[in-house]
Design a protein around this motif. Structure first.
Motif, PDB file in Angstrom:
ATOM      1  N   UNK A 107       0.842  -1.184   0.000  1.00 21.79           N
ATOM      2  CA  UNK A 107       0.000   0.000   0.000  1.00 21.79           C
ATOM      3  C   UNK A 107       0.879   1.237   0.000  1.00 21.79           C
ATOM      4  N   UNK A 108       0.242   2.392   0.001  1.00 20.51           N
ATOM      5  CA  UNK A 108       0.958   3.666  -0.061  1.00 20.51           C
ATOM      6  C   UNK A 108       0.639   4.461   1.192  1.00 20.51           C
ATOM      7  N   UNK A 109       1.669   4.900   1.875  1.00 15.35           N
ATOM      8  CA  UNK A 109       1.494   5.643   3.118  1.00 15.35           C
ATOM      9  C   UNK A 109       1.005   7.061   2.818  1.00 15.35           C
ATOM     10  N   UNK A 110      -0.051   7.446   3.540  1.00 15.80           N
ATOM     11  CA  UNK A 110      -0.639   8.762   3.341  1.00 15.80           C
ATOM     12  C   UNK A 110      -0.698   9.568   4.621  1.00 15.80           C
ATOM     13  N   UNK A 111       0.197   9.302   5.543  1.00 12.33           N
ATOM     14  CA  UNK A 111       0.182   9.955   6.862  1.00 12.33           C
ATOM     15  C   UNK A 111      -0.009   8.876   7.907  1.00 12.33           C
ATOM     16  N   UNK A 112      -1.047   8.986   8.731  1.00 12.91           N
ATOM     17  CA  UNK A 112      -1.273   7.960   9.758  1.00 12.91           C
ATOM     18  C   UNK A 112      -1.979   6.721   9.206  1.00 12.91           C
ATOM     19  N   UNK A 113      -2.201   6.697   7.893  1.00 11.59           N
ATOM     20  CA  UNK A 113      -2.873   5.570   7.271  1.00 11.59           C
ATOM     21  C   UNK A 113      -2.090   5.072   6.060  1.00 11.59           C
ATOM     22  N   UNK A 114      -2.436   3.855   5.648  1.00 12.82           N
ATOM     23  CA  UNK A 114      -1.881   3.271   4.428  1.00 12.82           C
ATOM     24  C   UNK A 114      -3.041   3.119   3.457  1.00 12.82           C
ATOM     25  N   UNK A 115      -2.916   3.717   2.293  1.00 10.85           N
ATOM     26  CA  UNK A 115      -3.925   3.551   1.247  1.00 10.85           C
ATOM     27  C   UNK A 115      -3.712   2.180   0.620  1.00 10.85           C
ATOM     28  N   UNK A 116      -4.780   1.406   0.548  1.00 12.20           N
ATOM     29  CA  UNK A 116      -4.699   0.045   0.030  1.00 12.20           C
ATOM     30  C   UNK A 116      -5.779  -0.175  -1.018  1.00 12.20           C
ATOM     31  N   UNK A 117      -5.547  -1.155  -1.853  1.00 13.22           N
ATOM     32  CA  UNK A 117      -6.522  -1.562  -2.852  1.00 13.22           C
ATOM     33  C   UNK A 117      -7.247  -2.784  -2.304  1.00 13.22           C
ATOM     34  N   UNK A 118      -8.563  -2.698  -2.212  1.00 13.73           N
ATOM     35  CA  UNK A 118      -9.347  -3.830  -1.728  1.00 13.73           C
ATOM     36  C   UNK A 118     -10.281  -4.301  -2.840  1.00 13.73           C
ATOM     37  N   UNK A 119     -11.002  -5.350  -2.573  1.00 16.24           N
ATOM     38  CA  UNK A 119     -11.959  -5.841  -3.563  1.00 16.24           C
ATOM     39  C   UNK A 119     -13.042  -4.798  -3.850  1.00 16.24           C
ATOM     40  N   UNK A 120     -13.286  -3.893  -2.917  1.00 10.60           N
ATOM     41  CA  UNK A 120     -14.299  -2.852  -3.076  1.00 10.60           C
ATOM     42  C   UNK A 120     -13.740  -1.584  -3.711  1.00 10.60           C
ATOM     43  N   UNK A 121     -12.434  -1.488  -3.853  1.00 11.91           N
ATOM     44  CA  UNK A 121     -11.800  -0.289  -4.377  1.00 11.91           C
ATOM     45  C   UNK A 121     -10.756   0.214  -3.400  1.00 11.91           C
ATOM     46  N   UNK A 122     -10.532   1.514  -3.395  1.00 12.92           N
ATOM     47  CA  UNK A 122      -9.549   2.087  -2.481  1.00 12.92           C
ATOM     48  C   UNK A 122     -10.083   2.078  -1.055  1.00 12.92           C
ATOM     49  N   UNK A 123      -9.196   1.804  -0.138  1.00 13.05           N
ATOM     50  CA  UNK A 123      -9.528   1.776   1.278  1.00 13.05           C
ATOM     51  C   UNK A 123      -8.281   2.229   2.024  1.00 13.05           C
ATOM     52  N   UNK A 124      -8.295   2.156   3.330  1.00 15.31           N
ATOM     53  CA  UNK A 124      -7.107   2.476   4.110  1.00 15.31           C
ATOM     54  C   UNK A 124      -7.090   1.641   5.376  1.00 15.31           C
ATOM     55  N   UNK A 125      -5.875   1.465   5.882  1.00 14.77           N
ATOM     56  CA  UNK A 125      -5.649   0.772   7.148  1.00 14.77           C
ATOM     57  C   UNK A 125      -4.663   1.618   7.957  1.00 14.77           C
ATOM     58  N   UNK A 126      -4.523   1.296   9.221  1.00 14.02           N
ATOM     59  CA  UNK A 126      -3.616   2.030  10.104  1.00 14.02           C
ATOM     60  C   UNK A 126      -2.158   1.858   9.672  1.00 14.02           C
ATOM     61  N   UNK A 127      -1.395   2.918   9.813  1.00 12.65           N
ATOM     62  CA  UNK A 127       0.042   2.876   9.529  1.00 12.65           C
ATOM     63  C   UNK A 127       0.751   1.809  10.371  1.00 12.65           C
ATOM     64  N   UNK A 128       0.237   1.535  11.546  1.00 12.84           N
ATOM     65  CA  UNK A 128       0.846   0.531  12.423  1.00 12.84           C
ATOM     66  C   UNK A 128       0.816  -0.869  11.815  1.00 12.84           C
ATOM     67  N   UNK A 129       0.053  -1.084  10.743  1.00 11.96           N
ATOM     68  CA  UNK A 129       0.017  -2.387  10.067  1.00 11.96           C
ATOM     69  C   UNK A 129       1.265  -2.643   9.224  1.00 11.96           C
ATOM     70  N   UNK A 130       2.051  -1.607   8.962  1.00 10.04           N
ATOM     71  CA  UNK A 130       3.228  -1.757   8.100  1.00 10.04           C
ATOM     72  C   UNK A 130       4.284  -2.633   8.769  1.00 10.04           C
ATOM     73  N   UNK A 131       4.690  -3.683   8.054  1.00  9.50           N
ATOM     74  CA  UNK A 131       5.788  -4.539   8.518  1.00  9.50           C
ATOM     75  C   UNK A 131       7.135  -4.015   8.018  1.00  9.50           C
ATOM     76  N   UNK A 132       7.140  -3.534   6.782  1.00 13.52           N
ATOM     77  CA  UNK A 132       8.342  -2.964   6.157  1.00 13.52           C
ATOM     78  C   UNK A 132       7.923  -1.749   5.361  1.00 13.52           C
ATOM     79  N   UNK A 133       8.845  -0.795   5.193  1.00 16.06           N
ATOM     80  CA  UNK A 133       8.554   0.451   4.482  1.00 16.06           C
ATOM     81  C   UNK A 133       9.665   0.716   3.480  1.00 16.06           C
ATOM     82  N   UNK A 134       9.251   1.198   2.305  1.00 13.36           N
ATOM     83  CA  UNK A 134      10.206   1.460   1.206  1.00 13.36           C
ATOM     84  C   UNK A 134       9.938   2.841   0.625  1.00 13.36           C
ATOM     85  N   UNK A 135      11.017   3.522   0.261  1.00 15.89           N
ATOM     86  CA  UNK A 135      10.898   4.880  -0.296  1.00 15.89           C
ATOM     87  C   UNK A 135      11.184   4.857  -1.783  1.00 15.89           C
ATOM     88  N   UNK A 136      10.185   5.310  -2.576  1.00 17.96           N
ATOM     89  CA  UNK A 136      10.437   5.418  -4.036  1.00 17.96           C
ATOM     90  C   UNK A 136      11.343   6.598  -4.344  1.00 17.96           C
TER      91      UNK A 136
END
Length: 136
Positions: A107-136
């Protein structure tokens, strides 16, 4: 490397995703392609060419990753992006790898949340769910 204002460019990227009738489809538009599209906005580099239309299910995609030497999507991201030590040091626009149903998702970090793609479309989850982080 393309210069970008990550916050405003991310909002524009998310708006464009919402405006188009994207449905999650393995090998065409899934969490990996969602994250790779953002990486292309940030860097100008298309990371999808090797993987586009190469699998039709998530199991096939995971098999292709393993055959290419990547245990999961986080290791694929690590091969192309700079890993950041922990989500506490993340910035808007970084790529997050998290575990969902025993599998890695991106997903893509957008502040305190991670923007994710779900079966319903775009959604978000808590940043604390991130196991690893990468910088483009």
């Amino acid at each position: 490397m393309t210069k970008t204002n990550r916050a405003s460019d991310l909002l524009a990227y998310l708006r464009a995703i919402r405006a188009r009738p994207y449905r999650m489809r393995p090998g065409a538009f899934d969490c990996a392609f969602f994250a790779a599209g953002w990486v292309q906005v940030c860097t100008g580099t298309d990371l999808t060419t090797r993987w586009n239309a190469q699998y039709k299910s998530f199991d096939e995609g995971r098999d292709l990753l393993r055959l290419a030497g990547f245990p999961d999507l986080a290791d694929l991201a690590a091969a192309h992006l700079t890993e950041i030590p922990g989500w506490a040091q993340s910035k808007v626009g970084d790529i997050a790898a998290m575990t969902e149903d025993g599998h890695t998702a991106l997903g893509i970090i957008g502040g305190p949340q991670i923007h994710v793609l779900s079966l319903k479309g775009l959604d978000y989850v808590s940043l604390a769910r991130a196991d690893r982080v990468f910088r483009p």
